[in-house]
Motif scaffolding. Sequence first.
Motif, PDB file in Angstrom:
ATOM      1  N   THR A 123       0.803  -1.227   0.000  1.00  0.00           N
ATOM      2  CA  THR A 123       0.000   0.000   0.000  1.00  0.00           C
ATOM      3  C   THR A 123       0.830   1.268   0.000  1.00  0.00           C
ATOM      4  O   THR A 123       0.326   2.339  -0.331  1.00  0.00           O
ATOM      5  CB  THR A 123      -0.914   0.041   1.238  1.00  0.00           C
ATOM      6  N   GLY A 124       2.085   1.171   0.447  1.00  0.00           N
ATOM      7  CA  GLY A 124       2.904   2.364   0.607  1.00  0.00           C
ATOM      8  C   GLY A 124       2.713   3.039   1.948  1.00  0.00           C
ATOM      9  O   GLY A 124       3.409   4.003   2.264  1.00  0.00           O
ATOM     10  N   ILE A 125       1.775   2.543   2.758  1.00  0.00           N
ATOM     11  CA  ILE A 125       1.534   3.103   4.087  1.00  0.00           C
ATOM     12  C   ILE A 125       2.636   2.649   5.036  1.00  0.00           C
ATOM     13  O   ILE A 125       2.976   1.466   5.093  1.00  0.00           O
ATOM     14  CB  ILE A 125       0.164   2.663   4.628  1.00  0.00           C
ATOM     15  N   GLU A 126       3.197   3.592   5.776  1.00  0.00           N
ATOM     16  CA  GLU A 126       4.240   3.273   6.740  1.00  0.00           C
ATOM     17  C   GLU A 126       3.627   2.990   8.111  1.00  0.00           C
ATOM     18  O   GLU A 126       2.710   3.687   8.549  1.00  0.00           O
ATOM     19  CB  GLU A 126       5.256   4.411   6.840  1.00  0.00           C
ATOM     20  N   ILE A 127       4.161   1.970   8.765  1.00  0.00           N
ATOM     21  CA  ILE A 127       3.651   1.519  10.059  1.00  0.00           C
ATOM     22  C   ILE A 127       4.778   1.563  11.083  1.00  0.00           C
ATOM     23  O   ILE A 127       5.884   1.090  10.820  1.00  0.00           O
ATOM     24  CB  ILE A 127       3.105   0.080   9.962  1.00  0.00           C
ATOM     25  N   HIS A 128       4.500   2.137  12.239  1.00  0.00           N
ATOM     26  CA  HIS A 128       5.463   2.090  13.341  1.00  0.00           C
ATOM     27  C   HIS A 128       5.794   0.628  13.639  1.00  0.00           C
ATOM     28  O   HIS A 128       4.905  -0.226  13.620  1.00  0.00           O
ATOM     29  CB  HIS A 128       4.842   2.758  14.578  1.00  0.00           C
ATOM     30  N   PRO A 129       7.059   0.308  13.925  1.00  0.00           N
ATOM     31  CA  PRO A 129       7.448  -1.096  14.094  1.00  0.00           C
ATOM     32  C   PRO A 129       7.021  -1.757  15.395  1.00  0.00           C
ATOM     33  O   PRO A 129       7.605  -2.748  15.824  1.00  0.00           O
ATOM     34  CB  PRO A 129       8.973  -1.054  13.958  1.00  0.00           C
ATOM     35  N   LEU A 130       5.994  -1.222  16.042  1.00  0.00           N
ATOM     36  CA  LEU A 130       5.301  -1.895  17.131  1.00  0.00           C
ATOM     37  C   LEU A 130       3.812  -1.652  16.920  1.00  0.00           C
ATOM     38  O   LEU A 130       3.379  -0.510  16.747  1.00  0.00           O
ATOM     39  CB  LEU A 130       5.706  -1.354  18.506  1.00  0.00           C
ATOM     40  N   VAL A 131       3.024  -2.725  16.920  1.00  0.00           N
ATOM     41  CA  VAL A 131       1.570  -2.614  16.836  1.00  0.00           C
ATOM     42  C   VAL A 131       1.013  -2.787  18.244  1.00  0.00           C
ATOM     43  O   VAL A 131       1.418  -3.692  18.974  1.00  0.00           O
ATOM     44  CB  VAL A 131       0.990  -3.683  15.897  1.00  0.00           C
ATOM     45  N   LEU A 132       0.103  -1.909  18.631  1.00  0.00           N
ATOM     46  CA  LEU A 132      -0.462  -1.962  19.981  1.00  0.00           C
ATOM     47  C   LEU A 132      -1.598  -2.969  20.044  1.00  0.00           C
ATOM     48  O   LEU A 132      -2.627  -2.813  19.384  1.00  0.00           O
ATOM     49  CB  LEU A 132      -0.968  -0.587  20.403  1.00  0.00           C
ATOM     50  N   GLY A 133      -1.420  -4.003  20.859  1.00  0.00           N
ATOM     51  CA  GLY A 133      -2.486  -4.966  21.095  1.00  0.00           C
ATOM     52  C   GLY A 133      -3.417  -4.474  22.193  1.00  0.00           C
ATOM     53  O   GLY A 133      -2.986  -3.833  23.146  1.00  0.00           O
ATOM     54  N   THR A 134      -4.697  -4.806  22.068  1.00  0.00           N
ATOM     55  CA  THR A 134      -5.698  -4.236  22.989  1.00  0.00           C
ATOM     56  C   THR A 134      -6.674  -5.277  23.517  1.00  0.00           C
ATOM     57  O   THR A 134      -7.803  -4.933  23.860  1.00  0.00           O
ATOM     58  CB  THR A 134      -6.489  -3.113  22.295  1.00  0.00           C
TER      59      THR A 134
END
Length: 313
Positions: free
Chosen positions: A7-18
Amino acid sequence: MAKLGRTGIEIHPLVLGTNTFGWTTGESEAHRVLDAFADAGGTLVDTADAYSAWAPGNSGGESETVIGSWLAKNRDRLLIATKVSQHPEYKGLSAANIKAAAEASLKRLRTDAIDVYYAHFDDAETPLEETVAAFDALVTDGKVKHVAVSNYSPERLREWLDITERTGAARPVALQPKYSLVSRATFEPGLRDIAVAEDLSVFPYHALASGFLTGKYRTEADLEQSVRGGSAGKNLNPAGLAIIERLDEIAQDRGVAIASVALAWARSRPGIAAPIAGARELDQLAPLLASAELELTKDEAESLTALSDAFGA
């Protein structure tokens, strides 16, 4: 920064689990965690419509509801990923169920569109073509921006991708498997090889093994500290403790928390874009965020992988 598929979307290298939101994390504390995550540059929050149906008094959707009350005033600050197939009222992946579950999630999240929508678990009773078409319809309708897959076998993931190639349906951008130093077999090598070849961003869950890889549990008595102690207990053996000891050594050498090292190892592995980790309360968030800036040396990473191999992960 990691990428979200093609997609070209950049993601911080930690995803927050909830998955603790609305369970062991109350709404006000959850909002503090979300504020801090966004302030630190976090981009993607992971939830599911089934969180946390397992908790006494809950019926599913509690995490989405808590996130939705935050999104009502902060929608542009974070991307939201949620999942379908396990909510008690919306089991499976039939077209009708997917549509109804998505509408319910949108209502709880107080948003017009889900950024990343996962098929949570495979549904062998529903033709995969029907499931793929239902996800594509949500994208066409603007209710879902991107499709993703969680807990699928390599064979079924390959079949999903082949269907999208043949029909032109929305292609998955991400994969969510169970993966950590003590649990690698479901991802390596089959899913890993497909993800790398097909540019699927891998966001592994269980990256801290129910807290075991934080170093919190080192004796049987430690397991009583948390409701997750029972899940962590299966790793409490000599091979598991050897991993903790090495994590501890690296953490002390680098001046970080054990959890930071465990997440940095996961992020260093082929195909992994960003591990998912949750903070039950605000003071647990900093070590998770620190992992995004920690680059292990080759020797550090290889020593942990060798211990993981010995564990039989």
